[in-house]
Design an enzyme around this catalytic site. Structure first.
Site, mmCIF file in Angstrom:
data_model
loop_
_atom_site.group_PDB
_atom_site.id
_atom_site.type_symbol
_atom_site.label_atom_id
_atom_site.label_comp_id
_atom_site.label_asym_id
_atom_site.label_seq_id
_atom_site.Cartn_x
_atom_site.Cartn_y
_atom_site.Cartn_z
ATOM 1 N N ASN A 1 0.849 -1.394 -0.119
ATOM 2 C CA ASN A 1 -0.064 0.201 -0.145
ATOM 3 C C ASN A 1 0.904 1.261 -0.087
ATOM 4 O OD1 ASN A 1 1.049 -0.253 2.578
ATOM 5 N ND2 ASN A 1 -0.987 0.325 3.618
ATOM 6 N N CYS A 2 2.256 1.454 -0.308
ATOM 7 C CA CYS A 2 3.120 2.480 -0.378
ATOM 8 C C CYS A 2 2.981 3.337 -1.802
ATOM 9 C CB CYS A 2 4.474 1.828 -0.077
ATOM 10 S SG CYS A 2 5.714 3.087 -0.426
ATOM 11 N N ASP A 3 2.756 4.186 -1.820
ATOM 12 C CA ASP A 3 2.614 4.908 -3.036
ATOM 13 C C ASP A 3 3.919 4.868 -4.021
ATOM 14 O OD1 ASP A 3 -0.053 5.455 -2.705
ATOM 15 O OD2 ASP A 3 0.425 7.322 -2.050
#
Length: 104
Positions: A8-10
């Site tokens: 979920n890390c951009d």
């Protein structure tokens, strides 16, 4: 090619999109080996530890004083992301330099 980070890390998502052959290893769910952490620390030193993260801000002073490898084993989300392993070489972050080195 393996990309160590968070699903979920951009920044990790951007890297995965640009590197379609990369396999994501979610360090929160799957962890990261001590051998890889030691190699990354030897190459990147203190920059391997993300001191701007919410996990870091949640640690007290005694926790922050622990050795980086111990912290990263207990809290893998403290690692600067992504850590990219390809052909035995390690790259940290998703900077222009890393992108150029990977041919993106």
């Amino acid at each position: 090619m393996k990309l160590y980070g968070l699903k979920n890390c951009d920044t990790c998502r951007k890297a995965l999109k640009a590197l379609p052959d990369a396999q994501l290893v979610d360090v929160r769910a799957d962890g990261i080996s001590l051998e890889l952490l030691q190699a990354a620390e030897a190459q990147f030193g203190a920059t391997l530890l993300n001191t701007r993260s919410t996990t870091w801000r949640g640690l007290d002073e005694s926790e922050r004083a622990r050795p980086a490898l111990d912290l990263l084993q207990d809290h893998p989300t403290l690692m600067k992301r992504p850590l990219i392993e390809t052909n035995g070489a390690l790259h940290l972050g998703w900077t222009k330099e890393v992108q150029a080195a990977l041919g993106v």
